[in-house]
Motif scaffolding. Structure first.
Motif, short mmCIF file in Angstrom:
data_model
loop_
_atom_site.label_atom_id
_atom_site.label_comp_id
_atom_site.label_asym_id
_atom_site.label_seq_id
_atom_site.Cartn_x
_atom_site.Cartn_y
_atom_site.Cartn_z
N SER A 176 0.83 -1.19 0.00
CA SER A 176 0.00 0.00 0.00
C SER A 176 0.87 1.25 0.00
N ASP A 177 0.55 2.17 -0.92
CA ASP A 177 1.23 3.47 -1.00
C ASP A 177 0.47 4.43 -0.10
N VAL A 178 1.10 4.89 0.96
CA VAL A 178 0.44 5.79 1.91
C VAL A 178 1.29 7.04 2.13
N ASN A 179 0.64 8.14 2.43
CA ASN A 179 1.34 9.37 2.75
C ASN A 179 1.41 9.47 4.27
N SER A 180 2.41 8.79 4.83
CA SER A 180 2.54 8.71 6.28
C SER A 180 4.01 8.82 6.66
N ALA A 181 4.27 9.45 7.79
CA ALA A 181 5.65 9.62 8.26
C ALA A 181 6.23 8.33 8.83
N ASN A 182 5.37 7.35 9.14
CA ASN A 182 5.89 6.12 9.77
C ASN A 182 6.12 4.98 8.77
N VAL A 183 6.30 5.31 7.50
CA VAL A 183 6.69 4.29 6.52
C VAL A 183 8.21 4.31 6.36
N PRO A 184 8.82 3.23 5.95
CA PRO A 184 8.22 1.95 5.60
C PRO A 184 7.81 1.17 6.84
N ASN A 185 6.77 0.34 6.65
CA ASN A 185 6.30 -0.50 7.75
C ASN A 185 5.55 -1.69 7.20
N PHE A 186 5.23 -2.63 8.09
CA PHE A 186 4.37 -3.74 7.73
C PHE A 186 3.50 -4.07 8.92
N GLU A 187 2.40 -4.78 8.65
CA GLU A 187 1.45 -5.11 9.71
C GLU A 187 0.83 -6.47 9.42
N ASP A 188 0.78 -7.29 10.47
CA ASP A 188 0.08 -8.57 10.37
C ASP A 188 -1.38 -8.27 10.65
N VAL B 229 0.36 -6.72 5.36
CA VAL B 229 0.24 -5.54 4.50
C VAL B 229 1.53 -4.75 4.69
N CYS B 230 2.20 -4.44 3.59
CA CYS B 230 3.45 -3.68 3.65
C CYS B 230 3.20 -2.31 3.04
N ARG B 231 3.70 -1.28 3.72
CA ARG B 231 3.41 0.09 3.30
C ARG B 231 4.69 0.86 2.98
N TYR B 232 4.57 1.71 1.95
CA TYR B 232 5.65 2.58 1.50
C TYR B 232 5.01 3.88 1.06
N SER B 233 5.81 4.85 0.64
CA SER B 233 5.27 6.12 0.18
C SER B 233 5.95 6.56 -1.10
N THR B 234 5.15 6.96 -2.09
CA THR B 234 5.71 7.47 -3.35
C THR B 234 6.00 8.96 -3.28
N THR B 235 5.60 9.63 -2.19
CA THR B 235 5.86 11.06 -2.09
C THR B 235 7.34 11.33 -1.88
N GLY B 236 8.07 10.36 -1.35
CA GLY B 236 9.51 10.51 -1.17
C GLY B 236 9.91 11.36 0.01
#
Length: 161
Positions: free
Chosen positions: A107-119, A126-133
């Motif tokens: 999931s691409d999210v706009n969050s300060a706590n990426v990268p992360n994952f959650e069971d 679910v693994c999260r990253y951000s394309t905003t850079g």
């Protein structure tokens, strides 16, 4: 054994071993095992262990990556490297290579706590990253059951496979 060298070789192998070690290697494996490791510790200190810096995880919702890297004795958080996980596939590669977890979705999210994952239950990750850079921050903390991924070290010490 003979007391002095002879001019002719023996006609067949002897059945008894030599009485002293030889300087040349044997031509075939020996039947006796090597000596076992010792059970006692060394008596003198060893050199300082090397510190491994890499991707590490934190589930502590009160500790950000800056604190987590410091607490783990791994130096400072590399925020710019964390921001480089900005595409589908990169997050999965980092999570699987470093933590042995397969991302079932990304999931691409706009969050300060990426990268992360959650069971999310039953081993579904679910693994999260951000394309905003610019979203990822070493100062951000996680919430709930999110596992934060922190880079503690250089870009080379935190590879993105």
């Amino acid at each position: 054994p003979t007391t002095s060298p002879t001019t002719s070789p023996t006609t067949s192998p002897t059945t008894s071993p030599t009485t002293s070690p030889t300087t040349s290697p044997t031509t075939s494996p020996t039947t006796s095992p090597t000596t076992s490791p010792t059970t006692s510790p060394t008596t003198s200190p060893t050199s300082s262990p090397s510190v491994t810096r890499a991707w590490i995880t934190s589930t502590d919702t009160t500790e950000n990556c800056n604190q987590h890297c410091t607490t783990a004795g791994l130096g400072t958080c590399n925020e710019s490297r964390m921001r480089e996980i900005d595409a589908m596939g990169e997050i999965s590669n980092v999570v699987e290579a470093n933590f042995g977890i397969t991302c079932n979705s990304e999931s691409d999210v706009n969050s300060a706590n990426v990268p992360n994952f959650e069971d999310t239950g039953g081993g579904i990750f679910v693994c999260r990253y951000s394309t905003t850079g610019t979203a990822s921050s070493c100062a951000a903390v996680t919430s709930g059951t999110i596992t934060r991924i922190c880079c503690c070290g250089t870009d080379a010490e935190c590879p993105i496979p």
